[in-house]
Design an enzyme around this catalytic site. Structure first.
Site, PDB file in Angstrom:
ATOM      1  N   GLU A 126       0.830  -1.197   0.000  1.00  0.00           N
ATOM      2  CA  GLU A 126       0.000   0.000   0.000  1.00  0.00           C
ATOM      3  C   GLU A 126       0.872   1.258   0.000  1.00  0.00           C
ATOM      4  OE1 GLU A 126      -3.831  -0.417   2.237  1.00  0.00           O
ATOM      5  OE2 GLU A 126      -3.202   1.467   3.131  1.00  0.00           O
TER       6      GLU A 126
ATOM      7  N   GLU B 280       2.181   1.774  -3.412  1.00  0.00           N
ATOM      8  CA  GLU B 280       1.103   2.271  -4.266  1.00  0.00           C
ATOM      9  C   GLU B 280       0.869   3.765  -4.000  1.00  0.00           C
ATOM     10  OE1 GLU B 280      -2.556   0.172  -3.651  1.00  0.00           O
ATOM     11  OE2 GLU B 280      -3.511   1.067  -5.398  1.00  0.00           O
TER      12      GLU B 280
ATOM     13  N   CYS C 250      -7.911  -1.897   4.236  1.00  0.00           N
ATOM     14  CA  CYS C 250      -7.724  -3.019   5.174  1.00  0.00           C
ATOM     15  C   CYS C 250      -9.022  -3.456   5.825  1.00  0.00           C
ATOM     16  CB  CYS C 250      -6.792  -2.639   6.317  1.00  0.00           C
ATOM     17  SG  CYS C 250      -5.318  -1.842   5.786  1.00  0.00           S
TER      18      CYS C 250
ATOM     19  N   SER D  23      -6.953   1.892  -2.307  1.00  0.00           N
ATOM     20  CA  SER D  23      -5.795   1.070  -2.631  1.00  0.00           C
ATOM     21  C   SER D  23      -6.287  -0.305  -3.059  1.00  0.00           C
ATOM     22  CB  SER D  23      -4.927   0.938  -1.375  1.00  0.00           C
ATOM     23  OG  SER D  23      -4.046  -0.150  -1.517  1.00  0.00           O
TER      24      SER D  23
ATOM     25  N   LYS E 200     -14.783  -9.780   8.648  1.00  0.00           N
ATOM     26  CA  LYS E 200     -13.696 -10.641   8.171  1.00  0.00           C
ATOM     27  C   LYS E 200     -14.221 -12.023   7.789  1.00  0.00           C
ATOM     28  CE  LYS E 200     -10.083  -7.994   8.544  1.00  0.00           C
ATOM     29  NZ  LYS E 200      -9.395  -7.591   7.317  1.00  0.00           N
TER      30      LYS E 200
ATOM     31  N   GLU F 131     -15.461 -11.501   4.381  1.00  0.00           N
ATOM     32  CA  GLU F 131     -14.322 -11.290   3.484  1.00  0.00           C
ATOM     33  C   GLU F 131     -13.646 -12.617   3.132  1.00  0.00           C
ATOM     34  OE1 GLU F 131     -10.705  -8.105   3.481  1.00  0.00           O
ATOM     35  OE2 GLU F 131     -10.613  -9.610   5.043  1.00  0.00           O
TER      36      GLU F 131
ATOM     37  N   GLU G 272     -13.281 -13.973  -4.878  1.00  0.00           N
ATOM     38  CA  GLU G 272     -11.986 -13.572  -5.452  1.00  0.00           C
ATOM     39  C   GLU G 272     -10.813 -13.984  -4.569  1.00  0.00           C
ATOM     40  OE1 GLU G 272     -14.490 -11.586  -4.562  1.00  0.00           O
ATOM     41  OE2 GLU G 272     -13.826  -9.662  -3.742  1.00  0.00           O
TER      42      GLU G 272
ATOM     43  N   CYS H 294     -10.094  -1.147  14.954  1.00  0.00           N
ATOM     44  CA  CYS H 294     -10.354  -2.578  15.199  1.00  0.00           C
ATOM     45  C   CYS H 294     -10.501  -2.905  16.684  1.00  0.00           C
ATOM     46  CB  CYS H 294      -9.241  -3.424  14.607  1.00  0.00           C
ATOM     47  SG  CYS H 294      -8.930  -3.058  12.882  1.00  0.00           S
TER      48      CYS H 294
END
Lengths: 591, 162
Positions: A286, A289, A312, A332, A371, A374, A379, A516
């Site tokens: 990141e 980037e 994230c 990102s 999560k 996710e 993908e 978090c």
């Protein structure tokens, strides 16, 4: 500020005008019971629908009882919080609530950690008269990849609705129907999966009953651990170590990193690794980037997309896929640390230990419910095999540890395994709001300027304010950084970008209050915001205690690039560590 | 908006947009917008609620919450002649329950349903402010007072050829 004097339980108190009776009583050490009311003090997150009437008190000269959570103090008011009339009324209210509530406490996921149960104990409820007249609702259970809804257990406190609408501005939940049939859920009683829910889990974090809980994967993990053909490895997110101790009676803010590692090893995981390793890796990707886009921008490239947004937080990713799909090329492309870990584990590490992909089970311990969703995104699968097999919340890990007869408090400290267990202080602070961008700044600054930072702490990026701004001097180039936690606050920054008014080069966004550490999978804070502050302090303490505090100095990250990935943003890194986003907004079509 | 794709006729979409615009697309006008919309379409199906939510820039969950809270709003199409029986306190005490029972029997439908020919639908409401006439029945805009179960047949007969 105008003050008013009043008496509560024969004690005099002076408070600012506009203070509620409940808050004034608190100053006197009188703890009036509340159920629907919720206040995360200092954060400005408050729920006071005045709906449940558990908090009623007697006010002299007033005909009916007053809800103390939503009645302001007035000059000369005389309040009694535990007269016979109040106690009887409070008990009757509780009996009414319980008459429309299932009685399966023994097997309820919230048992032992339920505010409704606690209230029944506190008020000394021994029977529930009249429940034969109550028309108990019978809604179907709603199972999503992250959150489970059992609406029959909803007591209409509407805390979830407040979090979902006012704090997160997600708008997935609203109260519907009336009377015994009333409950809170998405429009048309659709499943949460079909709504705009981001799985941030803040509804679960504030639900006082078993109506909203996480999807439990502890059974799946026990099964994997007892399968001799599988190699089972685990990664733990930074925020977990700052909160897990609370489930075992330790003071909030107690770091249990070493004890957690020992517990995981004794549970039978073959390798105990750290998501922090992948957080360092995230910074490499990141950060590169960010620098890439910045260099182009400073070089006069008008096409380059700025500000760059962190990626994230999976609830945040869901949020912009639902609400801002036209801006999906701004964040990102770096995958979250959980997914970077999974991808590296099932390629680089699997090769190293000569285990086939399908025989390697990757478990993650996360402070987060999004999560779970996710981890099962298509993908992030190879031929149907997910990079991360199971994602457990901090709460679920505590259950696992208890089931294995381990007393976390008395366990010795052990270290993470190598190579995916080594991390820097920059990775640890991913657990708090502002942490990711501070970690990125530490690395981007040194890579961009070629100079060593004299001081790695960026105090201007820290704090609990919901939207923060800071300008960091990159050796003569001022870099504007924005930070938001809470999706409603993120929305404000996104609207600025949409309107072309954003002054930022980079923005960090976290869905949960405090980042978090306040995630939907953490031990329940039961409306005590001091717990979030204690966890934040613990995270910064862990960072301070580390020898290495910049991601690009992690020797195992350097080795990973040398042996496997080449360099940041290489073709291999792109394939394994980056992702793309989808337009998931609803559409109105002309038929 | 939810994530579900909504299909709607362009003409209908424009009508809803017009109604919302006449209330300045203000969220605080939701109930008035729903009133007008139901007046035009006869009912408020999911697609219409999605469009209203989008126009007023609010969540469709909130719109649905309001639609299901007020008994006046309906998500099912009503009959050509919607029958509303007042079951407020005064009407209830004066025997509204028996009147309702007779309507159900004669029409062979339950509350919230519409006859198969689309002619009549049945709903209950709470107090129309005509307690002196209790029990009260509304058919469309027409009010019937002091209705007895025996009088139900005559009321329905009025709509025989309409």
């Amino acid at each position: 500020m105008e003050k008013v004097k009043l008496s509560i339980d024969n004690k005099l108190v002076e408070v600012e005008k506009g203070t509620t009776i409940y808050k004034a009583a608190k100053q006197l050490g009188i703890d009036i019971p509340v159920l629907c009311y919720m206040n995360l003090e200092g954060l400005g997150i408050e729920n006071k629908p005045g709906g449940c009437r558990i908090c009623v008190v007697e006010v002299e000269g007033r005909r009916n009882l007053a809800p103390s959570c939503s009645t302001d103090c007035t000059e000369g008011m005389v309040v009694h919080t535990h007269t016979m009339r109040v106690i009887n009324a409070r008990r009757t209210v509780m009996e009414f609530i319980l008459s429309d509530h299932p009685k399966d406490c023994l097997t309820c996921a919230k048992s032992g950690n339920c505010e409704l149960q606690d209230m029944a104990v506190k008020l000394g409820i021994r029977e529930i008269p009249g429940q034969e007249y109550a028309a108990m609702s019978t809604y179907k259970m709603d199972f999503s990849p992250s959150i489970i809804r059992d609406l029959d257990k909803c007591i209409m406190c509407r805390r979830c609705e407040m979090m979902c609408n006012e704090f997160q501005t997600v708008g997935a939940l609203s109260a519907f129907n009336r009377g015994f049939q009333s409950a809170v859920g998405p429009a048309f009683e659709m499943d949460i999966e079909d709504s705009t829910c981001t799985y941030c889990g803040q509804c679960v974090a504030v639900c006082p009953t078993g109506a909203l809980t996480e999807k439990d994967h502890t059974r799946d993990v026990i099964n994997a651990l007892s399968d001799p053909t599988k190699t089972v490895i685990v990664q733990t997110a930074p925020a977990v170590r700052a909160a897990l101790g609370e489930e075992f009676g330790l003071k909030p803010g107690t770091l249990v990193t070493g004890k957690m590692v020992t517990a995981l090893r004794r549970l039978g995981f073959n390798y105990v690794f750290d998501t922090d390793f992948a957080a360092d890796l995230t910074i490499m990707e990141e950060g590169t980037e960010l620098l890439g886009r910045l260099t182009k921008f400073l070089g006069g490239d008008k096409e380059v997309k700025l500000p760059i947004l962190t990626s994230c937080c999976p609830a945040w990713v869901n949020f912009f896929e639902h609400n801002f799909p036209e801006m999906k090329d701004i964040p990102s492309t770096a995958r979250s640390p959980q997914q970077m870990f999974g991808a590296i584990a099932k390629t680089y590490f699997a090769d190293k230990i000569k285990v086939k992909r399908e025989d390697l089970v990757v478990v993650s311990i996360m402070p987060c419910l999004a999560k779970k969703y996710e981890a099962q995104r298509d993908e992030f699968k190879v031929d149907g095999n997910p990079d991360v097999d199971f994602s457990l919340s901090t709460r679920e890990l505590a259950h696992l540890i208890k089931q294995a007869n381990l007393d976390l408090k008395t366990l010795p400290d052990e270290d993470f395994d190598k190579p995916l267990g080594e991390s820097t202080g920059a990775a640890v602070i991913f657990g708090v709001t502002g942490g990711v961008i501070e970690a990125a700044t530490r690395t981007a600054y040194e890579l961009h300027t070629g100079k060593k930072l004299a001081k790695v702490e960026f105090e201007q990026l820290r704090g609990m304010e919901f939207i923060r701004k800071a300008t960091i001097d990159f050796n003569g180039t001022p870099i504007n950084i924005g930070i938001a936690h809470g999706l409603g606050n993120a929305r404000k920054l996104l609207d600025e970008i949409k309107a072309g008014k954003s002054e930022f080069h980079a923005i960090e966004i976290m869905a949960c209050p405090g980042g978090c550490i306040g995630g939907g999978g953490q031990p329940l804070h039961h409306s005590d915001s001091s717990i979030l502050k204690a966890r934040t302090k613990a995270i910064y303490a862990e960072d301070e205690g580390k020898v290495l505090r910049k991601s690009h100095e992690n020797p195992y990250i350097i080795k990973l690039y040398e042996e496997f990935l080449g360099k940041p943003m290489s073709e291999k890194a792109h394939h394994l560590l980056h992702t793309h986003y989808f337009d998931k907004s609803g559409k109105i079509e002309i038929s | 908006m939810s994530r579900i794709k909504v299909k709607i006729k362009e003409k209908d979409l424009n009508i809803i947009k017009e109604i919302c615009k006449s209330f300045n697309n203000e969220q605080g006008e939701l109930i008035n917008v729903l009133h007008k919309t139901q007046e035009h379409f006869g009912y408020l199906p999911a697609e219409i609620q999605e469009v209203v939510a989008k126009e007023l820039e609010m969540s469709v969950a909130k719109v649905y919450g309001v639609v299901t809270f007020y008994s006046f709003f309906t998500m099912k199409p009503k009959g050509k002649f919607p029958i509303s029986i007042c079951t407020g306190t005064a009407c209830y005490v004066r025997g509204a329950e028996n009147v309702l029972g007779e309507f159900k029997r004669q029409l062979n439908i339950e509350v919230g349903e519409t006859t198969p020919d689309g002619k009549f639908s049945l709903s209950c409401l709470r107090c129309v402010g005509a307690c002196g006439l209790a029990p009260v029945v509304l058919v469309g805009d027409k009010t019937y007072g002091r209705v007895s179960p025996e009088g139900v047949k005559d009321i329905l007969a009025e709509y025989n050829d309409k």
